[in-house]
Design a protein around this motif. Structure first.
Motif, PDB file in Angstrom:
ATOM      1  N   UNK A   1       0.950  -1.107  -0.186  1.00 36.59           N
ATOM      2  CA  UNK A   1       0.164  -0.011   0.006  1.00 36.59           C
ATOM      3  C   UNK A   1       0.297   1.523  -0.068  1.00 36.59           C
ATOM      4  N   UNK A   2       0.567   2.251  -1.098  1.00 41.32           N
ATOM      5  CA  UNK A   2       1.872   2.935  -1.260  1.00 41.32           C
ATOM      6  C   UNK A   2       0.572   4.472  -1.089  1.00 41.32           C
ATOM      7  N   UNK A   3       1.368   5.820   0.175  1.00 41.23           N
ATOM      8  CA  UNK A   3       0.240   6.402   0.662  1.00 41.23           C
ATOM      9  C   UNK A   3       1.198   7.552   0.480  1.00 41.23           C
ATOM     10  N   UNK A   4       0.744   8.887   0.019  1.00 48.22           N
ATOM     11  CA  UNK A   4       0.341  10.037  -0.134  1.00 48.22           C
ATOM     12  C   UNK A   4       0.032  11.070   0.966  1.00 48.22           C
ATOM     13  N   UNK A   5       0.064  12.180   1.448  1.00 47.11           N
ATOM     14  CA  UNK A   5      -0.426  12.858   2.293  1.00 47.11           C
ATOM     15  C   UNK A   5       0.233  14.327   2.240  1.00 47.11           C
ATOM     16  N   UNK A   6      -1.180  15.273   1.990  1.00 41.73           N
ATOM     17  CA  UNK A   6      -0.784  16.498   1.639  1.00 41.73           C
ATOM     18  C   UNK A   6      -1.062  17.535   2.678  1.00 41.73           C
TER      19      UNK A   6
END
Lengths: 333, 333
Positions: B325-330
């Motif tokens: 699971x790849x994840x990016x938060x801004x």
């Protein structure tokens, strides 16, 4: 809910084979009396045959596929796979979770996955609440596949042998949620935890503290605290709060679905919910026992098939989560 | 996000005691070379002293208390406790989860709890995304306490001894989220899973399939598939998608925070993110190793203390979750 999210379809995948409760009691050396039998109200439970096709994750894959087919949803349009299993999984963390396997095998390859743990049978409502919030909140998300597969620990099908609380079976289920679904609308969910009960029901073995002692790989229940937890009162209080928030009264509720723990447990729920617990719960409990995460989808499907609810009817799903996390969801058929 | 949700405060609780990587390699019979040392870029890691006060859940309780104090939030006003731990917990399901214990011990007695599992270091972003959606969606919810405690398996601090990928330490952290927080705004999160990698990194022992074989209670990594997964490309693609949705460009991003896996891992991230990975990541990795769920809060706090970002700056938090699971938060500071 800003954009209504509803259940498009549900599916259960259960082992063909069933074991009688009497047989399981004998196998686990638990005394079977007519008194205990009446208190449990369980005749038989589905038990996996030991083959790979009936592993928790493979049954979950089958349930997921069938729910998507019933919902006529292309797996590629699934935005999130949410797993709400309750029993120990086939493998442990860091990135193992049956949701990952389900995502790959049902072909939901554009989705991300979320796995919940530690909420008992309330995991379903926690997953429902979280998925509904995500679908409702994000314009870029429309469809969620909720899935569970729960298999029992061999020799540990009777919970709390000294004073049996329930008999657990194996099974899997899946629910497809979509924004703007025509029915089965998830109006809202109310959740509440009593963290003091964090150690009311757990498996000490196989964990970081006791990885090696196989005798501890058993579900341990603190029955005194389990009995003391005001299950029905808590669930009625949460329900009333939820209904008030939705501008409804309990008289507006057509029926209530609870977990299939025991006839004793259901009797207490019937009392708190003024006799509105659906007869499908007793029937499924008798024929399946407690299927963990699959209790709610099983009862929901039976209720739909029973024809006893019509479009627009309000239904409550309630779960006391063994005294730790209590949950109530409100649906409009 | 309809109502902006932001980070009010964060806190890390780490064991006092540190072990050198050279020492841990020796203990675990792994060959320590200058080549491996350079590739890892880790000098020492905090390791628990074996006392109860440094169990994962007790460190999580301490981190939770401190984060609430820093945020000046009364525990009784916490609506949900969300746990994002990655390593095996002290006990197993059905209702055990450190979130339940944390809820009780920090005194968040009006909240409900949610526990995530199976997402690797991306669990933090999954928890963040879910909590932000819940707070944003429900008018009745305002505050979330996110918490993790991760302790390593003794003898299993070096991941993949044959060809070491990282060295893992012990620690806990907590983050307080609130709607309408003045800064640290969680603008959006993008998640994506490759379910085919469900068995890329897991612990076969202590599970339903192998509850009894202590030799299998070790984290197993499929290094060939781990190496093959396009980590940096996936994270850059997710980031660009996320930024586009927010009406921003990568040139608007002040810096990027990644997990503290190794200097090799960071070099790949630096390349994909055009040199914008913050120097605090390298510094924390060198002095702490990979602290699982605590990497992000640790780096976030260091970034804030460094004074290198100012109010209004955009920051990306990225995690490849071991290829599953790849994840990016801004965030907007």
């Amino acid at each position: 809910m800003k954009s209504p999210v509803g259940i498009l379809a549900a599916s259960c995948h259960l082992p063909q084979h069933k074991r009688s409760v009497e047989d399981l009691f004998r196998e686990e050396g638990v005394n079977f009396s007519s008194h205990v039998a009446a208190r449990l109200g369980i005749k038989q439970v589905p038990i996996r045959n030991g083959q790979a096709s009936e592993s928790a994750s493979n049954m979950a894959v089958a349930a997921g596929r069938e729910a998507l087919q019933r919902a006529k949803v292309d797996p590629l349009t699934v935005d999130v796979v949410v797993e709400y299993s309750i029993m120990p999984q086939e493998y442990l963390v860091p990135v193992w979770n049956m949701s990952n396997k389900v995502q790959a095998e049902v072909g939901a390859s554009k989705s991300f996955v979320v796995g919940f743990s530690g909420g008992g049978s309330s995991n379903f409502m926690v997953a429902l609440s979280s998925a509904a919030a995500m679908l409702s909140e994000n314009d870029s998300m429309k469809t969620a596949l909720l899935v569970t597969g729960d298999t029992t620990i061999p020799g540990n099908r009777v919970l709390n042998p000294d004073d049996p609380v329930t008999v657990m079976g194996d099974g899997a289920s899946a629910v497809v949620l979509q924004s703007d679904a025509p029915g089965g609308v998830v109006i809202d969910t109310e959740l509440w935890s009593d963290g003091n009960n964090h150690d009311i029901c757990y498996i000490p073995g196989g964990s970081l503290i006791h990885p090696d002692d196989i005798s501890l790989y058993r579900m341990r229940l603190d029955k005194a605290r389990y009995d003391a937890f005001p299950k029905a009162e808590t669930l009625r209080r949460l329900s009333d709060k939820l209904l008030e928030r939705a501008g409804l009264k309990f008289s507006n509720v057509a029926c209530v679905l609870c977990s299939n723990i025991s006839s004793q447990d259901e009797a207490v729920m019937q009392q708190a919910f003024e006799g509105k617990v659906s007869p499908v719960c007793a029937s499924n409990r008798e024929s399946h026992g407690h299927l963990q995460g699959t209790d709610f989808p099983l009862n929901y499907l039976s209720l739909t098939e029973s024809g006893s609810v019509k479009q627009g009817d309000y239904v409550l799903g309630v779960s006391h989560g063994m005294g730790t996390t209590a949950a109530v969801s409100l649906f409009r058929y």
